[in-house]
Design a protein around this motif. Structure first.
Motif, PDB file in Angstrom:
ATOM      1  N   ARG A 100       0.828  -1.199   0.000  1.00 58.00           N
ATOM      2  CA  ARG A 100       0.000   0.000   0.000  1.00 58.00           C
ATOM      3  C   ARG A 100       0.863   1.250   0.000  1.00 58.00           C
ATOM      4  NH1 ARG A 100      -1.540   1.841   5.473  1.00 58.00           N
ATOM      5  NH2 ARG A 100      -0.151   0.835   6.973  1.00 58.00           N
ATOM      6  N   PRO A 101       0.323   2.356  -0.495  1.00 61.13           N
ATOM      7  CA  PRO A 101       1.124   3.587  -0.626  1.00 61.13           C
ATOM      8  C   PRO A 101       1.252   4.351   0.685  1.00 61.13           C
ATOM      9  CG  PRO A 101      -1.069   3.962  -1.481  1.00 61.13           C
ATOM     10  CD  PRO A 101      -1.018   2.506  -1.085  1.00 61.13           C
ATOM     11  N   VAL A 102       2.186   3.925   1.526  1.00 59.19           N
ATOM     12  CA  VAL A 102       2.436   4.602   2.802  1.00 59.19           C
ATOM     13  C   VAL A 102       3.488   5.676   2.585  1.00 59.19           C
ATOM     14  CG1 VAL A 102       3.088   4.294   5.210  1.00 59.19           C
ATOM     15  CG2 VAL A 102       1.969   2.427   3.978  1.00 59.19           C
ATOM     16  N   ASN A 103       3.210   6.902   3.000  1.00 59.06           N
ATOM     17  CA  ASN A 103       4.138   8.013   2.822  1.00 59.06           C
ATOM     18  C   ASN A 103       4.486   8.635   4.170  1.00 59.06           C
ATOM     19  OD1 ASN A 103       4.040   8.018  -0.138  1.00 59.06           O
ATOM     20  ND2 ASN A 103       1.936   8.744   0.131  1.00 59.06           N
ATOM     21  N   GLY A 104       5.781   8.826   4.419  1.00 63.58           N
ATOM     22  CA  GLY A 104       6.214   9.461   5.655  1.00 63.58           C
ATOM     23  C   GLY A 104       7.457   8.818   6.223  1.00 63.58           C
ATOM     24  N   TRP A 105       7.729   9.092   7.486  1.00 63.81           N
ATOM     25  CA  TRP A 105       8.936   8.607   8.160  1.00 63.81           C
ATOM     26  C   TRP A 105       8.558   7.800   9.396  1.00 63.81           C
ATOM     27  CZ3 TRP A 105      13.896   9.444   6.440  1.00 63.81           C
ATOM     28  CH2 TRP A 105      14.064  10.421   5.450  1.00 63.81           C
ATOM     29  N   LEU A 106       9.166   6.645   9.568  1.00 63.59           N
ATOM     30  CA  LEU A 106       9.057   5.899  10.813  1.00 63.59           C
ATOM     31  C   LEU A 106      10.457   5.858  11.415  1.00 63.59           C
ATOM     32  CD1 LEU A 106       6.942   4.452  12.523  1.00 63.59           C
ATOM     33  CD2 LEU A 106       7.721   2.296  11.535  1.00 63.59           C
ATOM     34  N   ILE A 107      10.610   6.464  12.567  1.00 63.30           N
ATOM     35  CA  ILE A 107      11.926   6.598  13.191  1.00 63.30           C
ATOM     36  C   ILE A 107      12.110   5.456  14.188  1.00 63.30           C
ATOM     37  CG2 ILE A 107      13.516   8.188  14.314  1.00 63.30           C
ATOM     38  CD1 ILE A 107      12.239   9.126  11.613  1.00 63.30           C
ATOM     39  N   ILE A 108      13.124   4.653  13.966  1.00 65.80           N
ATOM     40  CA  ILE A 108      13.363   3.457  14.762  1.00 65.80           C
ATOM     41  C   ILE A 108      14.549   3.677  15.706  1.00 65.80           C
ATOM     42  CG2 ILE A 108      13.879   0.985  14.694  1.00 65.80           C
ATOM     43  CD1 ILE A 108      11.171   1.778  13.465  1.00 65.80           C
ATOM     44  N   ASP A 109      14.387   3.247  16.950  1.00 63.73           N
ATOM     45  CA  ASP A 109      15.510   3.151  17.877  1.00 63.73           C
ATOM     46  C   ASP A 109      16.078   1.750  17.688  1.00 63.73           C
ATOM     47  OD1 ASP A 109      17.321   3.093  19.937  1.00 63.73           O
ATOM     48  OD2 ASP A 109      15.943   3.809  21.474  1.00 63.73           O
ATOM     49  N   LYS A 110      17.072   1.654  16.819  1.00 62.34           N
ATOM     50  CA  LYS A 110      17.590   0.341  16.419  1.00 62.34           C
ATOM     51  C   LYS A 110      18.325  -0.351  17.568  1.00 62.34           C
ATOM     52  CE  LYS A 110      21.404  -0.817  14.028  1.00 62.34           C
ATOM     53  NZ  LYS A 110      21.726  -2.151  14.569  1.00 62.34           N
ATOM     54  N   PRO A 111      18.028  -1.624  17.783  1.00 63.71           N
ATOM     55  CA  PRO A 111      18.792  -2.373  18.788  1.00 63.71           C
ATOM     56  C   PRO A 111      20.097  -2.883  18.182  1.00 63.71           C
ATOM     57  CG  PRO A 111      17.140  -3.797  17.828  1.00 63.71           C
ATOM     58  CD  PRO A 111      16.948  -2.437  17.200  1.00 63.71           C
ATOM     59  N   ALA A 112      20.996  -3.339  19.018  1.00 61.10           N
ATOM     60  CA  ALA A 112      22.209  -3.989  18.525  1.00 61.10           C
ATOM     61  C   ALA A 112      21.838  -5.336  17.912  1.00 61.10           C
ATOM     62  CB  ALA A 112      23.202  -4.188  19.666  1.00 61.10           C
ATOM     63  N   VAL A 132      14.919  -1.926   7.807  1.00 62.52           N
ATOM     64  CA  VAL A 132      14.062  -1.346   6.766  1.00 62.52           C
ATOM     65  C   VAL A 132      13.106  -2.401   6.222  1.00 62.52           C
ATOM     66  CG1 VAL A 132      14.037  -0.371   4.437  1.00 62.52           C
ATOM     67  CG2 VAL A 132      15.681   0.470   6.122  1.00 62.52           C
ATOM     68  N   ASN A 133      13.615  -3.584   5.977  1.00 59.87           N
ATOM     69  CA  ASN A 133      12.758  -4.658   5.453  1.00 59.87           C
ATOM     70  C   ASN A 133      11.673  -5.035   6.446  1.00 59.87           C
ATOM     71  OD1 ASN A 133      14.214  -4.768   3.083  1.00 59.87           O
ATOM     72  ND2 ASN A 133      15.526  -6.440   3.753  1.00 59.87           N
ATOM     73  N   LYS A 134      12.002  -5.041   7.738  1.00 62.81           N
ATOM     74  CA  LYS A 134      11.003  -5.358   8.771  1.00 62.81           C
ATOM     75  C   LYS A 134       9.910  -4.285   8.807  1.00 62.81           C
ATOM     76  CE  LYS A 134      11.083  -8.309  11.257  1.00 62.81           C
ATOM     77  NZ  LYS A 134      11.624  -8.557  12.589  1.00 62.81           N
ATOM     78  N   VAL A 135      10.314  -3.023   8.722  1.00 66.77           N
ATOM     79  CA  VAL A 135       9.342  -1.925   8.729  1.00 66.77           C
ATOM     80  C   VAL A 135       8.437  -2.010   7.507  1.00 66.77           C
ATOM     81  CG1 VAL A 135       9.093   0.589   8.487  1.00 66.77           C
ATOM     82  CG2 VAL A 135      10.720  -0.352  10.134  1.00 66.77           C
ATOM     83  N   ARG A 136       9.026  -2.244   6.355  1.00 70.72           N
ATOM     84  CA  ARG A 136       8.233  -2.322   5.124  1.00 70.72           C
ATOM     85  C   ARG A 136       7.221  -3.460   5.215  1.00 70.72           C
ATOM     86  NH1 ARG A 136      10.553  -3.234  -1.074  1.00 70.72           N
ATOM     87  NH2 ARG A 136       8.522  -3.095  -2.085  1.00 70.72           N
ATOM     88  N   TRP A 137       7.664  -4.605   5.740  1.00 74.07           N
ATOM     89  CA  TRP A 137       6.754  -5.747   5.892  1.00 74.07           C
ATOM     90  C   TRP A 137       5.649  -5.434   6.890  1.00 74.07           C
ATOM     91  CZ3 TRP A 137       6.392  -8.328  10.656  1.00 74.07           C
ATOM     92  CH2 TRP A 137       5.525  -9.423  10.656  1.00 74.07           C
ATOM     93  N   ALA A 138       6.007  -4.841   8.035  1.00 71.61           N
ATOM     94  CA  ALA A 138       5.033  -4.579   9.088  1.00 71.61           C
ATOM     95  C   ALA A 138       3.940  -3.624   8.628  1.00 71.61           C
ATOM     96  CB  ALA A 138       5.732  -4.018  10.319  1.00 71.61           C
ATOM     97  N   LEU A 139       4.298  -2.669   7.760  1.00 72.52           N
ATOM     98  CA  LEU A 139       3.344  -1.678   7.266  1.00 72.52           C
ATOM     99  C   LEU A 139       2.732  -2.061   5.921  1.00 72.52           C
ATOM    100  CD1 LEU A 139       5.370   1.531   8.176  1.00 72.52           C
ATOM    101  CD2 LEU A 139       3.117   0.942   9.096  1.00 72.52           C
ATOM    102  N   SER A 140       3.191  -3.167   5.341  1.00 73.02           N
ATOM    103  CA  SER A 140       2.780  -3.555   3.980  1.00 73.02           C
ATOM    104  C   SER A 140       3.025  -2.410   3.007  1.00 73.02           C
ATOM    105  CB  SER A 140       1.302  -3.969   3.948  1.00 73.02           C
ATOM    106  OG  SER A 140       1.066  -5.062   4.798  1.00 73.02           O
ATOM    107  N   ALA A 141       4.131  -1.698   3.206  1.00 77.59           N
ATOM    108  CA  ALA A 141       4.431  -0.500   2.419  1.00 77.59           C
ATOM    109  C   ALA A 141       5.033  -0.871   1.064  1.00 77.59           C
ATOM    110  CB  ALA A 141       5.391   0.401   3.180  1.00 77.59           C
ATOM    111  N   GLN A 142       4.713  -0.068   0.068  1.00 80.05           N
ATOM    112  CA  GLN A 142       5.241  -0.308  -1.267  1.00 80.05           C
ATOM    113  C   GLN A 142       6.735  -0.038  -1.360  1.00 80.05           C
ATOM    114  OE1 GLN A 142       2.888   2.141  -3.890  1.00 80.05           O
ATOM    115  NE2 GLN A 142       1.225   0.663  -4.037  1.00 80.05           N
TER     116      GLN A 142
END
Length: 305
Positions: A8-20, A28-38
């Motif tokens: 789906r066409p998700v537009n914007g920024w998701l700011i992640i506090d990345k763990p080690a 990035v791939n996890k975020v894209r999958w979680a949001l079903s983002a294009q």
């Protein structure tokens, strides 16, 4: 007809506090999958063992990535004194040791050498390309390479804590392309004691701060849940370093077709400046301002309510 993008066409920024642990690409791939983002990307790699701000751009926000990537970033990092490693961090093999330990004053006296406009040699284990091949690939094969020094602007570098004789905690603000591991390595050389990075945390990146971030675990917990969308910042959040100009309706229509469009500019925008154009509060184009018009270099047609 081109292939339709999945998701789906998700537009914007998701700011992640990345763990080690995970790579920036894996996040990035996890975020894209979680949001079903294009579409998704990030605005500056963090090493797998580093933590902190990883700004993930979604959809039309990917067109604003260069403006965040080029912005200053801040890090806190812990340096292990007395040892050098082949990776310049704690993941590598110790290749040199010293019993010498600098005082706090010694460290503070050395830091000005690493501020301002400096030349920095990236680590052997880094993603820089040498003759078309990544340095880390050649380093893993046992090759010892000469990597050319690169310019870096370091806005500030300070000693913030000295937990014990073997460790020092520093904070640095620098521009694009800086390697904290190189700072630690070179600082150890100047102090005559060897050094490497034990831990690294990015505490802000351009316009984004830790208070904007959510943990990766929350992304996983809210995967495929509309509640995750509530954490997405607007596309415009990545454009803080550019001036804004506002479009007329006719100007917006022209810009969205890739043509120069009429805009209203505030007093801080001059002829030839790069700016972003808004219509009804949304960014629709980035380009060069010239005599009442914006000449677009990037157009964001789907970034509309």
């Amino acid at each position: 007809m081109g292939k339709r993008k999945s998701g789906r066409p998700v537009n914007g920024w998701l700011i992640i506090d990345k763990p080690a642990g995970p790579t920036s690409t894996a996040v990035v791939n996890k975020v894209r999958w979680a949001l079903s983002a294009q579409k998704a990307g990030h605005s500056g790699t963090l090493d797998p063992e580093a933590t902190g701000i990883l700004a993930v751009a979604l959809g039309e926000a990917t067109k604003t990535v260069p403006y965040v990537t080029d912005a200053d970033k801040a890090y806190t990092f812990t340096v292990r004194l007395g040892q050098a490693t082949n990776t310049d961090d704690g993941e590598g093999q110790v290749i040199a040791q010293s019993d010498a330990r600098p005082t706090d004053d010694d460290i503070r006296a050395a830091l000005p050498q690493f501020t301002g406009d400096i030349m920095q040699v990236p680590p052997q284990f880094s993603a820089v390309k040498i003759d078309g091949e990544r340095a880390y690939a050649r380093a893993r094969a046992g090759e010892d390479m000469e990597i050319a020094a690169r310019p870096l602007h370091v806005e500030s570098l300070a000693l913030v804590e000295r937990p014990d004789a073997d460790t020092a905690v520093l904070e640095m603000v620098c521009g694009k392309g800086g390697y904290v591991r190189s700072i630690a390595r070179d600082l150890g050389a100047v102090l005559g004691c060897h050094a490497h990075v034990l831990s690294l945390r990015r505490i802000w990146s351009g316009p984004f701060e830790l208070e904007d971030a959510i943990p990766l675990s929350l992304v996983e917990a809210l995967a495929k849940d509309p509640a995750l969308d509530q954490h997405i910042l607007p596309v415009e959040a990545g454009l803080n370093d550019l001036p804004e100009v506002q479009c007329t309706p006719e100007g917006a229509a022209k810009l969205l077709n890739g043509n120069p469009g009429m805009v209203f500019a505030a007093g801080d925008v001059e002829y030839g400046d790069e700016a972003w154009a808004s219509y009804e509060g949304r960014a629709i184009a980035i380009g060069q301002y010239r005599a009442g018009e914006l000449h677009p270099s990037r157009v964001m047609p789907t970034n509309r309510a």
